[in-house]
Scaffold this motif. Structure first.
Motif, PDB file in Angstrom:
ATOM      1  N   TYR A 291       0.849  -1.184   0.000  1.00 44.98           N
ATOM      2  CA  TYR A 291       0.000   0.000   0.000  1.00 44.98           C
ATOM      3  C   TYR A 291       0.888   1.239   0.000  1.00 44.98           C
ATOM      4  O   TYR A 291       1.943   1.215   0.632  1.00 44.98           O
ATOM      5  CB  TYR A 291      -0.888  -0.061   1.248  1.00 44.98           C
ATOM      6  CG  TYR A 291      -1.901   1.040   1.357  1.00 44.98           C
ATOM      7  CD1 TYR A 291      -3.123   0.922   0.721  1.00 44.98           C
ATOM      8  CD2 TYR A 291      -1.625   2.177   2.083  1.00 44.98           C
ATOM      9  CE1 TYR A 291      -4.059   1.940   0.815  1.00 44.98           C
ATOM     10  CE2 TYR A 291      -2.557   3.190   2.180  1.00 44.98           C
ATOM     11  CZ  TYR A 291      -3.769   3.068   1.542  1.00 44.98           C
ATOM     12  OH  TYR A 291      -4.683   4.061   1.635  1.00 44.98           O
TER      13      TYR A 291
ATOM     14  N   ASN B 256      -8.515  -9.780  -2.829  1.00 44.23           N
ATOM     15  CA  ASN B 256      -7.759 -10.861  -2.178  1.00 44.23           C
ATOM     16  C   ASN B 256      -8.614 -12.099  -1.958  1.00 44.23           C
ATOM     17  O   ASN B 256      -8.536 -12.748  -0.920  1.00 44.23           O
ATOM     18  CB  ASN B 256      -7.144 -10.387  -0.863  1.00 44.23           C
ATOM     19  CG  ASN B 256      -6.074  -9.344  -1.074  1.00 44.23           C
ATOM     20  OD1 ASN B 256      -5.428  -9.314  -2.107  1.00 44.23           O
ATOM     21  ND2 ASN B 256      -5.895  -8.482  -0.103  1.00 44.23           N
TER      22      ASN B 256
ATOM     23  N   HIS C 102     -14.669  -2.016   5.028  1.00 47.85           N
ATOM     24  CA  HIS C 102     -14.086  -3.359   5.034  1.00 47.85           C
ATOM     25  C   HIS C 102     -13.251  -3.570   3.762  1.00 47.85           C
ATOM     26  O   HIS C 102     -12.176  -4.164   3.816  1.00 47.85           O
ATOM     27  CB  HIS C 102     -15.180  -4.411   5.145  1.00 47.85           C
ATOM     28  CG  HIS C 102     -14.663  -5.790   5.394  1.00 47.85           C
ATOM     29  ND1 HIS C 102     -15.464  -6.898   5.361  1.00 47.85           N
ATOM     30  CD2 HIS C 102     -13.419  -6.264   5.671  1.00 47.85           C
ATOM     31  CE1 HIS C 102     -14.744  -7.971   5.598  1.00 47.85           C
ATOM     32  NE2 HIS C 102     -13.501  -7.617   5.786  1.00 47.85           N
TER      33      HIS C 102
ATOM     34  N   ALA D  37      -9.972  -1.888   4.238  1.00 47.28           N
ATOM     35  CA  ALA D  37      -9.132  -2.658   5.158  1.00 47.28           C
ATOM     36  C   ALA D  37      -8.473  -3.830   4.439  1.00 47.28           C
ATOM     37  O   ALA D  37      -7.294  -4.132   4.677  1.00 47.28           O
ATOM     38  CB  ALA D  37      -9.966  -3.148   6.341  1.00 47.28           C
ATOM     39  N   LEU D  38      -9.210  -4.501   3.546  1.00 46.77           N
ATOM     40  CA  LEU D  38      -8.642  -5.624   2.790  1.00 46.77           C
ATOM     41  C   LEU D  38      -7.488  -5.189   1.898  1.00 46.77           C
ATOM     42  O   LEU D  38      -6.548  -5.949   1.682  1.00 46.77           O
ATOM     43  CB  LEU D  38      -9.717  -6.303   1.944  1.00 46.77           C
ATOM     44  CG  LEU D  38     -10.769  -7.112   2.694  1.00 46.77           C
ATOM     45  CD1 LEU D  38     -11.870  -7.571   1.738  1.00 46.77           C
ATOM     46  CD2 LEU D  38     -10.131  -8.300   3.393  1.00 46.77           C
ATOM     47  N   THR D  39      -7.555  -3.977   1.367  1.00 44.66           N
ATOM     48  CA  THR D  39      -6.490  -3.509   0.466  1.00 44.66           C
ATOM     49  C   THR D  39      -5.202  -3.182   1.206  1.00 44.66           C
ATOM     50  O   THR D  39      -4.151  -3.065   0.583  1.00 44.66           O
ATOM     51  CB  THR D  39      -6.920  -2.264  -0.341  1.00 44.66           C
ATOM     52  OG1 THR D  39      -7.090  -1.160   0.548  1.00 44.66           O
ATOM     53  CG2 THR D  39      -8.174  -2.525  -1.145  1.00 44.66           C
ATOM     54  N   LYS D  40      -5.283  -3.039   2.514  1.00 40.28           N
ATOM     55  CA  LYS D  40      -4.109  -2.638   3.295  1.00 40.28           C
ATOM     56  C   LYS D  40      -3.391  -3.821   3.938  1.00 40.28           C
ATOM     57  O   LYS D  40      -2.443  -3.638   4.685  1.00 40.28           O
ATOM     58  CB  LYS D  40      -4.518  -1.623   4.351  1.00 40.28           C
ATOM     59  CG  LYS D  40      -5.019  -0.330   3.731  1.00 40.28           C
ATOM     60  CD  LYS D  40      -5.451   0.663   4.769  1.00 40.28           C
ATOM     61  CE  LYS D  40      -5.982   1.927   4.099  1.00 40.28           C
ATOM     62  NZ  LYS D  40      -6.440   2.918   5.060  1.00 40.28           N
ATOM     63  N   GLN D  41      -3.832  -5.041   3.643  1.00 40.32           N
ATOM     64  CA  GLN D  41      -3.225  -6.236   4.228  1.00 40.32           C
ATOM     65  C   GLN D  41      -2.151  -6.794   3.301  1.00 40.32           C
ATOM     66  O   GLN D  41      -2.439  -7.203   2.191  1.00 40.32           O
ATOM     67  CB  GLN D  41      -4.290  -7.309   4.456  1.00 40.32           C
ATOM     68  CG  GLN D  41      -5.368  -6.898   5.425  1.00 40.32           C
ATOM     69  CD  GLN D  41      -6.471  -7.938   5.542  1.00 40.32           C
ATOM     70  OE1 GLN D  41      -6.533  -8.878   4.768  1.00 40.32           O
ATOM     71  NE2 GLN D  41      -7.338  -7.748   6.508  1.00 40.32           N
ATOM     72  N   GLY D  42      -0.927  -6.797   3.750  1.00 40.85           N
ATOM     73  CA  GLY D  42       0.148  -7.445   3.002  1.00 40.85           C
ATOM     74  C   GLY D  42       0.757  -6.600   1.905  1.00 40.85           C
ATOM     75  O   GLY D  42       0.350  -5.473   1.649  1.00 40.85           O
TER      76      GLY D  42
END
Length: 116
Positions: free
Chosen positions: A12, A52, A63, A66-71
């Motif tokens: 990100y 993802n 939500h 939030a998914l776009t900011k994982q990993g």
């Protein structure tokens, strides 16, 4: 409808914004042309069907963010006609994104195409 998986690498920020969510479709509302998403050919107006691997139907916008900011890798499933095919990735120093066709006319992962 044929869909594609767009795999972005490097972490990100990804260079795009979304709107909608909940009972409305999740749509890419803005793309930075020099960002990772822009380099992969993602365009404003693309409907995001999964992030993802998580389907976006009924997913809230918060939500989804939030998914776009994982990993350090982000996988977006979007409609094939929405992706502008690029011959090379425009941002220097970042690994090339991958586009893989999925859906009715899917190919095995060995047929993924790296845009470099």
């Amino acid at each position: 409808m044929v869909r594609v998986l767009v795999v972005l690498r490097g972490g990100y920020p990804w260079g795009f914004r979304m709107q909608g969510g909940g009972d409305k479709p999740l749509i890419v509302s803005k793309v930075t042309s020099t960002g990772k998403a822009g380099g992969a050919g993602v365009r404003a107006g693309c409907a995001v069907k999964a992030i993802n691997g998580t389907p976006t139907a009924q997913l809230s916008l918060s939500h989804a963010h939030a998914l776009t900011k994982q990993g350090s890798t982000l996988t977006l499933e979007i409609d094939d006609l929405c992706v502008e095919r690029r011959s090379r990735f425009v941002q220097v120093g970042v690994q090339s994104p991958t586009i893989q066709v999925v859906g009715q006319h899917s190919f095995p992962p060995s047929h993924s195409k790296s845009l470099s």
